[in-house]
Enzyme design. Sequence first.
Site, PDB file in Angstrom:
ATOM      1  N   ARG A   1       1.858   3.518  -7.509  1.00 17.46           N
ATOM      2  CA  ARG A   1       2.308   5.434  -7.994  1.00 17.46           C
ATOM      3  C   ARG A   1       3.919   5.524  -8.155  1.00 17.46           C
ATOM      4  O   ARG A   1       4.648   3.753  -8.384  1.00 17.46           O
ATOM      5  CB  ARG A   1       1.888   5.901  -6.856  1.00 17.46           C
TER       6      ARG A   1
ATOM      7  N   ASN B   1       6.250  14.361  -5.609  1.00 18.12           N
ATOM      8  CA  ASN B   1       6.335  14.034  -4.075  1.00 18.12           C
ATOM      9  C   ASN B   1       8.036  12.511  -4.051  1.00 18.12           C
ATOM     10  O   ASN B   1       7.055  11.824  -4.406  1.00 18.12           O
ATOM     11  CB  ASN B   1       4.905  12.979  -4.168  1.00 18.12           C
ATOM     12  N   GLU B   2       8.444  12.978  -2.499  1.00 15.24           N
ATOM     13  CA  GLU B   2       9.249  12.244  -2.541  1.00 15.24           C
ATOM     14  C   GLU B   2      10.080  12.095  -3.442  1.00 15.24           C
ATOM     15  O   GLU B   2       9.909  10.592  -4.072  1.00 15.24           O
ATOM     16  CB  GLU B   2       8.566  11.132  -1.949  1.00 15.24           C
TER      17      GLU B   2
ATOM     18  N   GLU C   1       5.280  16.502   6.114  1.00 13.02           N
ATOM     19  CA  GLU C   1       4.342  14.871   6.098  1.00 13.02           C
ATOM     20  C   GLU C   1       4.479  14.310   7.739  1.00 13.02           C
ATOM     21  O   GLU C   1       6.140  13.867   7.841  1.00 13.02           O
ATOM     22  CB  GLU C   1       4.098  14.189   4.945  1.00 13.02           C
TER      23      GLU C   1
ATOM     24  N   TRP D   1       1.594   1.366   6.158  1.00 16.91           N
ATOM     25  CA  TRP D   1       3.106   0.921   5.251  1.00 16.91           C
ATOM     26  C   TRP D   1       3.837   0.258   5.907  1.00 16.91           C
ATOM     27  O   TRP D   1       4.613  -0.393   5.701  1.00 16.91           O
ATOM     28  CB  TRP D   1       3.639   1.379   4.235  1.00 16.91           C
TER      29      TRP D   1
ATOM     30  N   GLU E   1      -4.405   3.396   1.351  1.00 17.87           N
ATOM     31  CA  GLU E   1      -3.623   3.863   2.885  1.00 17.87           C
ATOM     32  C   GLU E   1      -5.281   4.414   3.561  1.00 17.87           C
ATOM     33  O   GLU E   1      -4.760   4.905   4.834  1.00 17.87           O
ATOM     34  CB  GLU E   1      -3.017   5.090   1.993  1.00 17.87           C
ATOM     35  N   LYS E   2      -6.086   2.880   3.259  1.00 18.67           N
ATOM     36  CA  LYS E   2      -7.056   3.515   4.003  1.00 18.67           C
ATOM     37  C   LYS E   2      -6.645   4.015   5.817  1.00 18.67           C
ATOM     38  O   LYS E   2      -7.159   3.554   6.308  1.00 18.67           O
ATOM     39  CB  LYS E   2      -8.447   2.938   3.902  1.00 18.67           C
TER      40      LYS E   2
ATOM     41  N   HIS F   1      -3.993   4.170   6.942  1.00 19.26           N
ATOM     42  CA  HIS F   1      -2.999   5.022   7.238  1.00 19.26           C
ATOM     43  C   HIS F   1      -3.705   6.731   8.471  1.00 19.26           C
ATOM     44  O   HIS F   1      -4.716   6.498   7.765  1.00 19.26           O
ATOM     45  CB  HIS F   1      -2.066   5.755   6.377  1.00 19.26           C
TER      46      HIS F   1
END
Length: 675
Positions: A119, A157-158, A311, A319, A359-360, A362
């Site tokens: 991304r 985003n960010e 968030e 991560w 990110e599963k 997370h």
Amino acid sequence: MSSVGLHRFPQRADNELYYGADYNPEQWDREIWEEDVKLMKEAGVNVVSIGIFSWALLERSDNVWDFGWLDNVCDLMHKNGISIDMGTATASPPPWLSTAHPEILPTFKDGTISSPGSRNHYRITSPVFRKYALRLVQKLADRYGSHPGLIAWHVNNELGTPDYSDDAAAAFRIWLERKYKHIDKLNDAWGTAFWSQRYNDYNEILPPRVGNTFINPTQQLDWARYTSDSLSNYLDDETAILRKASPNIPVTTNFMLAGQTKGMDVANWKVDFVSNDHYRMPGRELDADELSFSASLTSAVAGGDPWWLMEHSTSAVNWQSVNTRKKAGQLIRDSLTHVAHGADAVCFFQWRQSRSGAEKYHSSMIPHAGPNSRLFKDVVQLGQDLKTLAEIRGSRKQLASVAIVWDWESWVASEQDGHPTTLVDYFREAREWWVALMDLGIRVDLITAQHDLSPYKLVVAPILYLVRDSVKSNIENFVKAGGHFVTTYFSGIVDENDHVRLGGYPGAFTDLLGIRIEEWAPLLPNESVELDDGSAGTIWTDDVDLTSDVHVLRKYASGELEGKAAVTLKSHGHGSAAYISTRLNVEGLKSLLPELLQNSAVESGLPKSLRSTVELAVRTDGKKEWEFWINRTGKEIDVSDAPGKLVLATGGASVGKLAARGIAVFRREVSESRK
Ligand code: GAL
């Protein structure tokens, strides 16, 4: 320090604090959406951020749109009283776009090009990316701008993807030409007489990509400034579209203060309300207290107004190299610590833990184990706690009497290559001061050096390496007016172009501090020196000459500088200026600080017995004050000396007790407040 543009905040009729998450229903079947709504209600969720990474599902191929599913999500949320923070979906361009236009991909510092498949693979300076991204924003603005559930827009985003591409080079040149006009001004500012770097024309200038050895330091500094400005300019472009379509809906973008945003001057970005993402890093030194440091910095960027925690994590963060889980009580304490520092919204990444994708592992509000889990119980409990705290909504953080100066430019500039030591760590030094003061029970604000210093009794500016003339006078005037200023090694050294201030260090502050240093004496990684109070100095020492009437608060007690001044303080009428010539770390600072605090008449607002174990933060609406007592430890603490009416005690604490990793909130009228 305030990045708030129009001071507009998302509105909901119920006046509660906001509670929610990034919600990615596109990863799940429709039946799960129904269950989501049921569980959101159970948890007290009242806002979700949607669409943040949905570009590929919204624009299936060039100009072929599918908004049906997002319409359904918006309607479902609204029907159930859950408000929408709508992402503009520009953070992850779809494969069809990067296939057709690989020229939108960003270039890393070493010249390699980012592959798609992850991304953030966009360069904001690419006219092609901008065309497609802004078209998408326009479509979303037209379609959802007047949706009754919409309360906020969430740009990208960010924002922060670095890019060293040719497009970026062209934009950098324009930025530089605007700043310097004539190329010779740039040559002077960059000191290009050194190493044969003189430029004849702006077209010869490149981004500071990887070179044979050190790249010109002022070029690097200007690059950091340009990068921040170019991201902010992109934010403005998205914002303009959103404002036009829905003038009453406030716009934000989620910042990453503080750890991840070196050089990003977001305090000067324009948003209607500030939002921040924060992830604890359990392996990092002083991690636990970094949370409140970052929250306080976010409050400063918001100018003291309420802000959104957009968030954070309910537990493990995938991560990181080891995904430690949160301990009992921590989910709630961490969340409410942000609230204590001004957050009016507590949101997580993400609502439901993914089954697939990067990110599963997370953590989320609904874990893989499902709602029948300890984690979801905490999530529900937090929802109730936030309801209990609804009365604080809209209140501001109360000013402290001590401030730490946080300076994005000094952070970038002090850690450049070719410096006296590679061991300078700006962020760590600032955090150490924060923790040392907190350990002594002292509330602290973070501010910029341009900030009005007059509300403070004591201002600490660790490693204030780059000092503009305006900052120099701001600090001098503060001291002249009776303020107490403290600075450290490697401060006052250069001007805004990273040119050394001549005549002896610490350049900008030699007169104010009454000292002069001819040559630095940095220490090797395993070296340390002793001070006469038994503290240890590491990383850095200075051979300090006293040039006027100065009190020596600490001397070196070992090494080459034995007997010479290590810490000095010069009085200026009722004010003073102190200098610390070595890194003391938290313990050393705690040994020194009582003298500095006494000198500036600063006292703790906590009972003596609680000063090292409880963090105190205060919010106020002018009539009432809410004291947050945050248990920094894993043990129950006795707090019978309570300062008002108890509003909330987390972790099932009984009256007079603060649960392990718990928080208690007390309310009182301002007229009853302690001084
Ligand atoms: C943030 C990001 C989220 C998610 C999260 C995981 O930086 O904005 O999309 O990736 O990290 O911690």
